[in-house]
Design a protein around this motif. Structure first.
Motif, PDB file in Angstrom:
ATOM      1  N   TYR A   1       0.866  -1.274  -0.163  1.00  0.00           N
ATOM      2  CA  TYR A   1       0.052   0.082   0.123  1.00  0.00           C
ATOM      3  C   TYR A   1       0.852   1.399  -0.071  1.00  0.00           C
ATOM      4  O   TYR A   1       0.721   2.191  -0.743  1.00  0.00           O
ATOM      5  N   MET A   2       1.934   1.324   0.950  1.00  0.00           N
ATOM      6  CA  MET A   2       2.657   2.340   1.151  1.00  0.00           C
ATOM      7  C   MET A   2       3.547   2.778  -0.359  1.00  0.00           C
ATOM      8  O   MET A   2       3.645   3.800  -0.840  1.00  0.00           O
ATOM      9  N   LEU A   3       3.825   1.688  -0.863  1.00  0.00           N
ATOM     10  CA  LEU A   3       4.838   1.723  -2.173  1.00  0.00           C
ATOM     11  C   LEU A   3       4.034   2.444  -3.349  1.00  0.00           C
ATOM     12  O   LEU A   3       4.500   3.229  -4.020  1.00  0.00           O
ATOM     13  N   VAL A   4       2.600   1.964  -3.328  1.00  0.00           N
ATOM     14  CA  VAL A   4       1.781   2.473  -4.340  1.00  0.00           C
ATOM     15  C   VAL A   4       1.415   3.964  -4.004  1.00  0.00           C
ATOM     16  O   VAL A   4       1.539   4.802  -5.115  1.00  0.00           O
ATOM     17  N   ARG A   5       1.170   4.135  -2.910  1.00  0.00           N
ATOM     18  CA  ARG A   5       1.122   5.767  -2.568  1.00  0.00           C
ATOM     19  C   ARG A   5       2.078   6.491  -2.894  1.00  0.00           C
ATOM     20  O   ARG A   5       1.980   7.695  -3.349  1.00  0.00           O
TER      21      ARG A   5
ATOM     22  N   ASP B   1       5.203  -0.319 -13.853  1.00  0.00           N
ATOM     23  CA  ASP B   1       5.907   0.588 -12.864  1.00  0.00           C
ATOM     24  C   ASP B   1       6.131  -0.069 -11.475  1.00  0.00           C
ATOM     25  O   ASP B   1       7.058   0.026 -11.017  1.00  0.00           O
ATOM     26  N   LEU B   2       5.345  -1.297 -11.295  1.00  0.00           N
ATOM     27  CA  LEU B   2       5.438  -1.929 -10.199  1.00  0.00           C
ATOM     28  C   LEU B   2       5.007  -3.408 -10.308  1.00  0.00           C
ATOM     29  O   LEU B   2       4.081  -3.636 -10.951  1.00  0.00           O
ATOM     30  N   LEU B   3       5.899  -4.440 -10.038  1.00  0.00           N
ATOM     31  CA  LEU B   3       5.586  -5.829 -10.097  1.00  0.00           C
ATOM     32  C   LEU B   3       5.708  -6.347  -8.857  1.00  0.00           C
ATOM     33  O   LEU B   3       6.712  -6.336  -8.111  1.00  0.00           O
ATOM     34  N   LEU B   4       4.527  -7.278  -8.354  1.00  0.00           N
ATOM     35  CA  LEU B   4       4.584  -7.929  -7.287  1.00  0.00           C
ATOM     36  C   LEU B   4       4.604  -9.586  -7.710  1.00  0.00           C
ATOM     37  O   LEU B   4       3.773  -9.981  -8.538  1.00  0.00           O
ATOM     38  N   LEU B   5       5.855 -10.264  -7.119  1.00  0.00           N
ATOM     39  CA  LEU B   5       5.829 -11.524  -7.501  1.00  0.00           C
ATOM     40  C   LEU B   5       5.659 -12.446  -6.245  1.00  0.00           C
ATOM     41  O   LEU B   5       6.110 -12.292  -5.243  1.00  0.00           O
ATOM     42  N   ASP B   6       4.342 -13.109  -6.253  1.00  0.00           N
ATOM     43  CA  ASP B   6       3.870 -13.987  -5.113  1.00  0.00           C
ATOM     44  C   ASP B   6       3.253 -15.063  -5.465  1.00  0.00           C
ATOM     45  O   ASP B   6       2.160 -15.487  -4.861  1.00  0.00           O
ATOM     46  N   GLY B   7       3.719 -15.757  -6.299  1.00  0.00           N
ATOM     47  CA  GLY B   7       3.138 -17.117  -7.042  1.00  0.00           C
ATOM     48  C   GLY B   7       4.021 -18.346  -6.636  1.00  0.00           C
ATOM     49  O   GLY B   7       4.548 -18.363  -5.645  1.00  0.00           O
TER      50      GLY B   7
END
Length: 170
Positions: A21-25, A103-109
């Motif tokens: 949340y903070m990173l996106v904000r 811009d932002l990539l989350l790897l959680d698979g």
């Protein structure tokens, strides 16, 4: 394997959700991609930040139809369904169609797919893109070598089960 985990929520830990949340904000990304939606916990954190920023869109990915249905319910309950979509299928194929720049990539698979998914998306990562990789202790060395090598700056964070936070330099 995804069918064996159909009832497992596999959410990000609360402190990891707060980091997302903070990173996106802070970064105000317009294109956010997530690998490994499960029941949508991380998409809710990302989507809430996008909503609060008033800009951006999140694309998640999940192989299991039942998990997608549950995630959609959760996104609707959280009120973020209009800033989030979930692509069904193998992320190496479905995420290849996402328009960049990312811009932002989350790897959680699945951890053994972090590097192949990164390789598919790497051409779409702009310099300055941020990659958040969850479950540090379970990550393949080949993936860590990539994001700790040329073209990236990375740091390990002691949040949840460990996070590798990486900045795409080039």
């Amino acid at each position: 394997m995804s069918d064996l985990c159909v009832d497992a929520a596999l959410p990000v830990r609360p402190e990891v959700g707060r980091l997302l949340y903070m990173l996106v904000r802070i970064l105000r990304p317009t294109t956010i991609v997530e690998f490994g939606t499960s029941f949508g916990a991380s998409l809710i954190h990302l989507g809430a930040a996008v909503r609060d920023n008033g800009v951006g869109f999140v694309t998640g990915s999940e192989m299991n139809k039942q998990k997608i249905a549950k995630a959609q319910e959760n996104l609707e309950r959280a009120g973020v369904q209009d800033v989030v979509r979930i692509l069904e299928g193998d992320a190496r194929e479905t995420l290849a169609g996402v328009a960049g720049p990312i811009d932002l990539l989350l790897l959680d698979g699945w951890k053994d797919l972090y590097l192949p998914v990164l390789e598919v998306l790497e051409p779409k990562l702009r310099p300055g893109s941020v990659i958040v990789s969850d479950n540090l202790s379970m990550l393949p060395q080949s993936y860590l070598d990539r994001v700790r090598g040329p073209g990236y700056v990375s740091v390990s964070l002691p949040l949840g089960d460990g996070i590798e936070l990486s900045l795409r330099e080039s």
